[in-house]
Design a protein around this motif. Structure first.
Motif, short mmCIF file in Angstrom:
data_model
loop_
_atom_site.label_atom_id
_atom_site.label_comp_id
_atom_site.label_asym_id
_atom_site.label_seq_id
_atom_site.Cartn_x
_atom_site.Cartn_y
_atom_site.Cartn_z
N TRP A 319 -26.87 9.29 19.22
CA TRP A 319 -27.81 10.30 19.71
C TRP A 319 -27.20 10.94 20.96
N MET A 320 -27.16 12.26 21.01
CA MET A 320 -26.60 12.98 22.14
C MET A 320 -27.57 14.07 22.58
N ASP A 321 -27.89 14.10 23.88
CA ASP A 321 -28.76 15.16 24.38
C ASP A 321 -28.17 15.77 25.64
N GLY A 322 -28.84 16.78 26.17
CA GLY A 322 -28.33 17.47 27.34
C GLY A 322 -27.17 18.41 27.02
N GLY A 323 -27.06 18.81 25.75
CA GLY A 323 -26.00 19.72 25.35
C GLY A 323 -24.73 19.05 24.84
N ILE A 324 -24.68 17.71 24.89
CA ILE A 324 -23.52 16.99 24.36
C ILE A 324 -23.52 17.07 22.84
N GLN A 325 -22.37 17.30 22.25
CA GLN A 325 -22.27 17.39 20.79
C GLN A 325 -21.07 16.59 20.29
N PRO A 326 -21.13 16.15 19.03
CA PRO A 326 -19.99 15.44 18.47
C PRO A 326 -18.84 16.40 18.17
N ALA A 327 -17.67 15.84 17.90
CA ALA A 327 -16.52 16.67 17.50
C ALA A 327 -16.83 17.35 16.17
N ARG A 328 -16.37 18.57 16.02
CA ARG A 328 -16.60 19.32 14.78
C ARG A 328 -15.84 18.65 13.64
N PRO A 329 -16.48 18.47 12.50
CA PRO A 329 -15.77 17.91 11.35
C PRO A 329 -14.71 18.89 10.85
N GLU A 330 -13.60 18.36 10.38
CA GLU A 330 -12.49 19.20 9.90
C GLU A 330 -12.92 20.09 8.74
N GLU A 331 -13.90 19.63 7.97
CA GLU A 331 -14.35 20.39 6.80
C GLU A 331 -15.15 21.63 7.16
N LEU A 332 -15.53 21.76 8.42
CA LEU A 332 -16.33 22.90 8.84
C LEU A 332 -15.41 24.01 9.35
N PRO A 334 -13.83 27.24 11.30
CA PRO A 334 -13.79 27.45 12.75
C PRO A 334 -14.92 28.31 13.29
N ASN A 335 -15.50 29.18 12.47
CA ASN A 335 -16.60 30.04 12.93
C ASN A 335 -17.95 29.63 12.36
N GLU A 336 -17.98 28.53 11.64
CA GLU A 336 -19.24 28.04 11.09
C GLU A 336 -19.95 27.16 12.12
N ARG A 337 -21.27 27.31 12.20
CA ARG A 337 -22.05 26.54 13.17
C ARG A 337 -22.40 25.16 12.62
N MET A 338 -22.50 24.19 13.51
CA MET A 338 -22.99 22.86 13.13
C MET A 338 -24.51 22.82 13.31
N GLY A 339 -25.20 22.26 12.35
CA GLY A 339 -26.64 22.06 12.47
C GLY A 339 -27.42 23.33 12.34
N ASP A 340 -28.25 23.64 13.35
CA ASP A 340 -29.04 24.87 13.35
C ASP A 340 -28.13 26.09 13.41
N PRO A 341 -28.63 27.25 12.99
CA PRO A 341 -27.82 28.47 13.08
C PRO A 341 -27.32 28.77 14.50
N ASP A 342 -28.09 28.34 15.52
CA ASP A 342 -27.63 28.56 16.91
C ASP A 342 -26.81 27.40 17.44
N GLY A 362 -34.60 18.81 9.52
CA GLY A 362 -33.93 18.69 8.23
C GLY A 362 -33.67 20.04 7.59
N MET A 363 -33.89 21.13 8.33
CA MET A 363 -33.66 22.47 7.78
C MET A 363 -32.16 22.74 7.66
N TYR A 364 -31.83 23.74 6.90
CA TYR A 364 -30.45 24.18 6.68
C TYR A 364 -29.55 23.05 6.19
N PRO A 365 -29.99 22.30 5.17
CA PRO A 365 -29.13 21.23 4.65
C PRO A 365 -27.86 21.84 4.05
N SER A 366 -26.73 21.17 4.26
CA SER A 366 -25.47 21.70 3.77
C SER A 366 -24.48 20.58 3.52
N LEU A 367 -23.80 20.67 2.39
CA LEU A 367 -22.66 19.80 2.13
C LEU A 367 -21.44 20.38 2.84
#
Length: 482
Positions: A319-332, A334-342, A362-367
């Protein structure tokens, strides 16, 4: 007539409230509806009579949601007149009260269900009082402020056989069901790691309690607002929103968003109580003496790791809060967003055969990679909730206890809330401090350790200081009544 006991704060005592309510119920032969006609009994009008406790802000939108189904909003209760104004205007026929205990005592014959949307620290006592009168309850997330309270409400729902739902609306959404179908179909294999993140808090945290008290707003009953919390002077801008950042009232970023973001992995993976938790937190540097140590306030950021024993192996949840985010997965891309559209909130599932992600609720589910979404076809196996989260609860209440499936009944919402609050237990334990033997400075015994959790017995087994956060002490005159 409401009988009052002159206890601290000039409050109506809970014992008096329950005794008088029970006597009134006996005198008028009023018993819960499910007892009158069995579990399947419905009112002649087939409409649910709902009372709202806390009817401003989210409480207002909750009542609006119920009214879209076969429900009538018959009673309103709020300690803050201006916050309640919109609800009073929208539901002009509803009676209005400030004290929920007086409301339940006088109106228990005229209501079937109660919605609770007050600050976190009062959820449990208000919901419990309603359930003990046989009323169905809808409670905003997080279900409770403390782990103990969540367990007690979960048990009470079964004991009193009332229909329950927590206000994590995403649990009724299509997104979490799509994620479950992908996982059940084996598209990403066995999940071993989950990342959940949020941009919250968006209110002040990691600060010192203000030294200067402020004037209580003229239309706010400060004593009733405090409820179970310790007696303190009112401070500026605490109400209606910034209370979330103070442990006496709120549950921080985790409490605000955890039930929305952790719910998808909790449900998809069939998780139970975590077996352990550890945390690190950010702080605001003040000077060499304070060093950002403000135990009354939630931290400005945190990273919590909880471990679970699932049916398919160990799962590590970050769990990360305060703006901390995990590393972007390689499968994503470079211009695709993680999670929510924002990109501000989301959850990432990492499995042995692939990855998937979603946003808040659970919105915007994506493989991942996202190109798989147009290539993979999985049969729908889980029923959707077209009526939505609010009307689902209304319909279930009318049908009676055990007659209709719900998305977030307390038997599910309770353990989910306990998981969320377990993260807060780790966060608060991180900042526990004790004086050094020489009197110069402090030790922080909770930092850098992993807390071992005995879920069934609600106990940390390797760091007893942490157990103080499992169950808090209520202000004199307030009790959960169990």
């Amino acid at each position: 007539m409401v009988h009052k006991k002159k206890d601290k704060g000039n409050q109506i005592s809970r014992r008096s409230f329950l005794t008088n309510s029970a006597a009134a119920a006996a005198g008028f032969m009023i018993v819960p509806r499910h007892v009158l006609g069995g579990n399947g009994y419905t009112a002649p009008s087939d409409r649910l009579r709902v009372a709202g406790i806390g009817v401003g802000g989210k409480g207002y939108s909750d009542l609006t949601g119920f009214s879209e189904g076969p429900a009538d909003i018959t009673v309103l209760c709020d300690v803050h007149d201006s916050r309640a104004a919109n609800a009073v205007k929208k539901f002009p026929k509803a009676k209005f009260y400030k004290d929920y205990r007086e409301m339940l005592e006088k109106e228990h014959k005229n209501i079937d269900a109660v919605s609770v949307s007050t600050p976190d620290h009062n959820h449990a006592v208000q919901a419990m009082a309603a359930m003990q009168l046989g009323k169905h309850v809808y409670v905003q997330k997080p279900l409770t402020h403390d782990i103990y309270e969540a367990r007690m409400l979960t048990e009470a729902a079964k004991k009193y056989k009332v229909v329950t739902q927590m206000g994590n609306q995403g649990s009724s959404g299509d997104g979490v069901r799509q994620l479950m179908e992908w996982f059940n179909a084996g598209l990403i294999g066995d999940v071993h790691t989950v990342y959940c993140w949020t941009n919250r808090p968006v209110w002040p945290q990691g600060i010192e309690w203000p030294a200067t008290k402020a004037e209580v707003p003229a239309d706010l009953d400060w004593n009733l607002w405090l409820g179970t919390a310790p007696q303190k002077d009112y401070v500026n801008k605490l109400v209606p929103f910034n209370w979330r950042g103070w442990w006496d009232y709120g549950t921080g970023a985790l409490g605000d968003m955890g039930c929305h973001i952790i719910e998808p992995p909790f449900r998809v993976l069939g998780l139970g109580y975590p077996t352990s938790a550890e945390a690190s937190v950010g702080s605001v540097y003040v000077d060499e003496f304070k060093q950002g140590y403000f135990p009354e306030s939630c931290p400005p950021s945190s990273h919590v790791i909880m471990n679970f024993a699932s049916k398919k192996g160990q799962v590590k949840m970050h769990w990360m809060d305060g703006g901390i985010q995990p590393a972007r997965p390689e499968e994503l891309g470079p211009n695709e967003r993680m999670g929510d559209p924002d990109g501000r909130n989301g959850a990432l599932f990492i499995g042995t055969k692939g990855k998937m992600m979603c946003g808040t609720y659970g919105m915007y589910p994506s493989l991942l990679p996202t190109s798989r979404n147009g290539q993979v076809k999985v049969k729908q196996t889980i029923a959707r909730v077209p009526e939505g989260h609010y009307v689902q609860w209304v319909n279930a209440c009318i049908a009676g206890y055990g007659k209709k499936e719900l998305s977030s009944p307390f038997e599910i919402a309770g353990p989910l809330t306990e998981t969320v609050l377990m993260g807060n237990l780790a966060i608060r334990s991180y900042d526990v401090r004790t004086p050094k033997a020489d009197g110069k400075g402090f030790n922080y015994p909770g930092r850098g350790i992993r807390l071992l959790w005995d879920g069934p017995n609600m106990k940390i087994t390797n760091f007893d200081e942490a157990n103080q956060f499992v169950k808090r002490t209520y202000r004199e005159g307030w009790t959960l009544g169990v």
